[in-house]
Enzyme design. Sequence first.
Site, PDB file in Angstrom:
ATOM      1  N   HIS A  47       0.840  -1.221   0.000  1.00 23.81           N
ATOM      2  CA  HIS A  47       0.000   0.000   0.000  1.00 23.81           C
ATOM      3  C   HIS A  47       0.862   1.252   0.000  1.00 23.81           C
ATOM      4  O   HIS A  47       1.017   1.897   1.034  1.00 23.81           O
ATOM      5  CB  HIS A  47      -0.908  -0.001   1.229  1.00 23.81           C
ATOM      6  CG  HIS A  47      -2.036   0.978   1.135  1.00 23.81           C
ATOM      7  ND1 HIS A  47      -1.986   2.247   1.637  1.00 23.81           N
ATOM      8  CD2 HIS A  47      -3.262   0.848   0.592  1.00 23.81           C
ATOM      9  CE1 HIS A  47      -3.143   2.869   1.432  1.00 23.81           C
ATOM     10  NE2 HIS A  47      -3.935   2.029   0.799  1.00 23.81           N
ATOM     11  N   ILE A  53       1.853   4.775   1.299  1.00 25.19           N
ATOM     12  CA  ILE A  53       0.873   5.647   1.960  1.00 25.19           C
ATOM     13  C   ILE A  53       0.281   4.880   3.135  1.00 25.19           C
ATOM     14  O   ILE A  53      -0.134   3.729   2.993  1.00 25.19           O
ATOM     15  CB  ILE A  53      -0.243   6.067   0.980  1.00 25.19           C
ATOM     16  CG1 ILE A  53       0.334   6.918  -0.147  1.00 25.19           C
ATOM     17  CG2 ILE A  53      -1.346   6.833   1.713  1.00 25.19           C
ATOM     18  CD1 ILE A  53      -0.657   7.234  -1.245  1.00 25.19           C
ATOM     19  N   GLY A  56      -5.784   4.952   5.190  1.00 30.65           N
ATOM     20  CA  GLY A  56      -6.750   5.787   5.901  1.00 30.65           C
ATOM     21  C   GLY A  56      -7.498   5.030   6.977  1.00 30.65           C
ATOM     22  O   GLY A  56      -7.783   5.573   8.053  1.00 30.65           O
ATOM     23  N   VAL A  57      -7.815   3.768   6.730  1.00 30.80           N
ATOM     24  CA  VAL A  57      -8.531   2.982   7.744  1.00 30.80           C
ATOM     25  C   VAL A  57      -7.668   2.789   8.986  1.00 30.80           C
ATOM     26  O   VAL A  57      -8.193   2.673  10.096  1.00 30.80           O
ATOM     27  CB  VAL A  57      -9.032   1.627   7.205  1.00 30.80           C
ATOM     28  CG1 VAL A  57     -10.062   1.834   6.119  1.00 30.80           C
ATOM     29  CG2 VAL A  57      -7.902   0.756   6.720  1.00 30.80           C
ATOM     30  N   GLU A  61      -8.307   3.725  12.841  1.00 31.34           N
ATOM     31  CA  GLU A  61      -8.050   2.778  13.936  1.00 31.34           C
ATOM     32  C   GLU A  61      -7.173   3.418  15.011  1.00 31.34           C
ATOM     33  O   GLU A  61      -7.416   3.234  16.206  1.00 31.34           O
ATOM     34  CB  GLU A  61      -7.407   1.501  13.401  1.00 31.34           C
ATOM     35  CG  GLU A  61      -7.006   0.503  14.479  1.00 31.34           C
ATOM     36  CD  GLU A  61      -8.154  -0.060  15.302  1.00 31.34           C
ATOM     37  OE1 GLU A  61      -7.910  -0.446  16.466  1.00 31.34           O
ATOM     38  OE2 GLU A  61      -9.296  -0.124  14.797  1.00 31.34           O
TER      39      GLU A  61
END
Length: 146
Positions: A47, A53, A56-57, A61
Amino acid sequence: MDILQIQELLPHRYPFLLVDKVIECEAGLRMRAIKNVTYNEPFFQGHFPHEPIFPGVLILEALAQTTGLLASQSDPNLLGKKNTYYLVGIDKVRFKRPVVPGDQLLLEAAYVRHKRNIWSFECRAEVDGEFVASAQIMCAAAEQNS
């Protein structure tokens, strides 16, 4: 609060413990914590390999883990051997810019309210004073099934 104190409160462990240090806590009000983003984290292999990067999840979290720490400091009986703190909702999520290896995420959680066992927070993440993400996060403490 250092990493050892954080590990006493949260059940998460590497690679899923996403809060490295708490730098400010006003129990019942707000918390500021740090996540150091390093290139050796396992998700960067996919990723994205050509332009790593921080997902975003995982920012969400990390913010949710910060709410767990704030809730534990606000109500010491909330978490422990008999209770687990679960993410139950995320609203109004916004992302502004990517987070990359070498960044230090400043995670902020502000207590909004709790009713019964549902806790609500306004959360925000920044890097070098620049807005990265925000969300309204709701969590609940529930008894573990042993």
